[in-house]
Motif scaffolding. Structure first.
Motif, PDB file in Angstrom:
ATOM      1  N   ALA A 107       3.179 -49.827   4.279  1.00 25.85           N
ATOM      2  CA  ALA A 107       2.274 -50.140   3.166  1.00 25.85           C
ATOM      3  C   ALA A 107       0.928 -49.455   3.339  1.00 25.85           C
ATOM      4  N   VAL A 108       0.351 -49.509   4.545  1.00 22.30           N
ATOM      5  CA  VAL A 108      -0.987 -48.943   4.722  1.00 22.30           C
ATOM      6  C   VAL A 108      -0.950 -47.416   4.782  1.00 22.30           C
ATOM      7  N   LEU A 109       0.157 -46.848   5.260  1.00 20.78           N
ATOM      8  CA  LEU A 109       0.263 -45.387   5.294  1.00 20.78           C
ATOM      9  C   LEU A 109       0.362 -44.792   3.889  1.00 20.78           C
ATOM     10  N   ALA A 110       0.781 -45.603   2.920  1.00 21.14           N
ATOM     11  CA  ALA A 110       0.886 -45.133   1.530  1.00 21.14           C
ATOM     12  C   ALA A 110      -0.462 -45.131   0.813  1.00 21.14           C
ATOM     13  N   VAL A 111      -1.492 -45.703   1.436  1.00 24.65           N
ATOM     14  CA  VAL A 111      -2.813 -45.788   0.817  1.00 24.65           C
ATOM     15  C   VAL A 111      -3.554 -44.463   1.000  1.00 24.65           C
ATOM     16  N   ASP A 112      -4.106 -43.963  -0.103  1.00 18.95           N
ATOM     17  CA  ASP A 112      -4.977 -42.790  -0.036  1.00 18.95           C
ATOM     18  C   ASP A 112      -6.353 -43.274   0.420  1.00 18.95           C
ATOM     19  N   PRO A 113      -6.832 -42.826   1.597  1.00 12.26           N
ATOM     20  CA  PRO A 113      -8.126 -43.312   2.104  1.00 12.26           C
ATOM     21  C   PRO A 113      -9.288 -43.095   1.132  1.00 12.26           C
ATOM     22  N   HIS A 114      -9.164 -42.109   0.245  1.00 14.09           N
ATOM     23  CA  HIS A 114     -10.237 -41.846  -0.722  1.00 14.09           C
ATOM     24  C   HIS A 114     -10.334 -42.935  -1.785  1.00 14.09           C
ATOM     25  N   GLU A 115      -9.294 -43.762  -1.905  1.00 12.97           N
ATOM     26  CA  GLU A 115      -9.330 -44.867  -2.873  1.00 12.97           C
ATOM     27  C   GLU A 115     -10.165 -46.038  -2.364  1.00 12.97           C
ATOM     28  N   GLY A 116     -10.522 -46.004  -1.097  1.00 16.22           N
ATOM     29  CA  GLY A 116     -11.431 -47.001  -0.550  1.00 16.22           C
ATOM     30  C   GLY A 116     -10.746 -48.247  -0.010  1.00 16.22           C
ATOM     31  N   PRO A 117     -11.559 -49.148   0.564  1.00 13.66           N
ATOM     32  CA  PRO A 117     -11.036 -50.361   1.190  1.00 13.66           C
ATOM     33  C   PRO A 117     -10.248 -51.268   0.249  1.00 13.66           C
ATOM     34  N   GLN A 118     -10.626 -51.314  -1.033  1.00 11.82           N
ATOM     35  CA  GLN A 118      -9.905 -52.205  -1.947  1.00 11.82           C
ATOM     36  C   GLN A 118      -8.431 -51.829  -2.035  1.00 11.82           C
ATOM     37  N   PHE A 121      -6.822 -53.206   1.020  1.00 11.46           N
ATOM     38  CA  PHE A 121      -6.660 -54.663   0.936  1.00 11.46           C
ATOM     39  C   PHE A 121      -5.466 -55.018   0.052  1.00 11.46           C
ATOM     40  N   GLU A 122      -5.343 -54.330  -1.073  1.00 10.96           N
ATOM     41  CA  GLU A 122      -4.225 -54.611  -1.975  1.00 10.96           C
ATOM     42  C   GLU A 122      -2.892 -54.327  -1.300  1.00 10.96           C
ATOM     43  N   ALA A 123      -2.825 -53.228  -0.540  1.00  7.99           N
ATOM     44  CA  ALA A 123      -1.581 -52.884   0.159  1.00  7.99           C
ATOM     45  C   ALA A 123      -1.236 -53.945   1.203  1.00  7.99           C
ATOM     46  N   ILE A 124      -2.231 -54.404   1.943  1.00  5.85           N
ATOM     47  CA  ILE A 124      -1.997 -55.424   2.968  1.00  5.85           C
ATOM     48  C   ILE A 124      -1.497 -56.713   2.321  1.00  5.85           C
ATOM     49  N   ILE A 125      -2.123 -57.108   1.218  1.00  8.13           N
ATOM     50  CA  ILE A 125      -1.723 -58.349   0.547  1.00  8.13           C
ATOM     51  C   ILE A 125      -0.352 -58.203  -0.094  1.00  8.13           C
ATOM     52  N   ALA A 136      -3.372 -64.928  -6.528  1.00 17.66           N
ATOM     53  CA  ALA A 136      -4.740 -65.389  -6.270  1.00 17.66           C
ATOM     54  C   ALA A 136      -5.668 -64.198  -6.046  1.00 17.66           C
ATOM     55  N   HIS A 137      -5.178 -63.192  -5.322  1.00 19.69           N
ATOM     56  CA  HIS A 137      -6.007 -62.014  -5.073  1.00 19.69           C
ATOM     57  C   HIS A 137      -6.251 -61.241  -6.365  1.00 19.69           C
ATOM     58  N   GLN A 138      -5.267 -61.179  -7.253  1.00 24.30           N
ATOM     59  CA  GLN A 138      -5.456 -60.479  -8.528  1.00 24.30           C
ATOM     60  C   GLN A 138      -6.530 -61.176  -9.371  1.00 24.30           C
ATOM     61  N   ARG A 139      -6.507 -62.512  -9.393  1.00 23.61           N
ATOM     62  CA  ARG A 139      -7.542 -63.258 -10.134  1.00 23.61           C
ATOM     63  C   ARG A 139      -8.919 -62.987  -9.529  1.00 23.61           C
ATOM     64  N   LEU A 140      -8.984 -62.960  -8.213  1.00 23.54           N
ATOM     65  CA  LEU A 140     -10.243 -62.678  -7.544  1.00 23.54           C
ATOM     66  C   LEU A 140     -10.732 -61.270  -7.878  1.00 23.54           C
ATOM     67  N   ARG A 141      -9.830 -60.294  -7.858  1.00 21.17           N
ATOM     68  CA  ARG A 141     -10.205 -58.911  -8.197  1.00 21.17           C
ATOM     69  C   ARG A 141     -10.708 -58.818  -9.628  1.00 21.17           C
TER      70      ARG A 141
END
Length: 200
Positions: A107-118, A121-125, A136-141
């Motif tokens: 999941a985390v290797l699929a994240v483009d680092p240029h997209e930032g921490p958010q 976080f979404e990939a981890i969740i 719950a995380h989507q409502r928070l976002r």
């Protein structure tokens, strides 16, 4: 030529209001004019008002008695509270990988680092496969959307931060990842005053 009304005006209005909120259409602290929105989406004011009431119940829109609907302008304390909640969600998601670290690494290797921490976080969740946590995380976002846009515009490039966190997961060092998450959280909370919308 007569306009054809949708079969579900409430559903149409709710979908339109959600899209407007997600697109940053509403300015934090400013009133939402129901009649203008209704005219724009081709509906009467009633389903638009009902849709805004629903979104107010979800905390995405603010209803002020006798004054109408407003897009919420969060205070610095409220932003920090929401950041704390997101931090807790990410921590919770990191405890929910009972099948080992393989899915988390993927999941985390699929994240483009240029997209930032958010994006991280979404990939981890998402990898936690916990539907309640994801919802719950989507409502928070959604609640944080204007704040996250401002944070992204004001923050230094966080590409290195994301790469460091991904490297910690790849190395199986969840303890190191948690240290980096805590440091990022402290850093973003210290910059909260710059994210508060000016009073309308």
């Amino acid at each position: 030529m007569q306009t054809v009304q949708p079969r579900d005006p409430y559903g149409t209005a709710l979908g339109a209001m959600k899209r407007f909120a997600e697109a940053g259409r509403f300015v934090p602290g400013e009133p939402i004019v129901v009649t203008e929105l209704a005219a724009e989406v081709g509906l009467s004011a009633t389903p638009v008002r009902e849709a805004l009431a629903c979104l107010a119940g979800q905390g995405l829109i603010e209803r002020r008695r006798g004054r109408g609907y407003f897009y919420p302008a969060l205070t610095a304390a409220e932003i920090i509270d929401l950041f704390e909640l997101q931090h807790a969600y990410v921590h919770a998601a990191l405890t929910l990988h009972p099948r080992g670290l393989a899915l988390l690494r993927k999941a985390v290797l699929a994240v483009d680092p240029h997209e930032g921490p958010q994006a991280l976080f979404e990939a981890i969740i998402a990898q936690s496969s916990n539907a309640a946590l994801g919802a719950a995380h989507q409502r928070l976002r959604n609640r944080l959307r204007p704040v996250l846009a401002a944070e992204r515009a004001l923050a230094d490039d966080e590409t290195t931060t994301v790469k460091t966190m991904v490297d910690a997961v790849v190395a199986g060092r969840i303890d190191r990842l948690l240290e980096h998450l805590d440091a990022f959280h402290d850093r973003r909370c210290s910059c909260t005053l710059g994210l508060v919308a000016p009073p309308a």
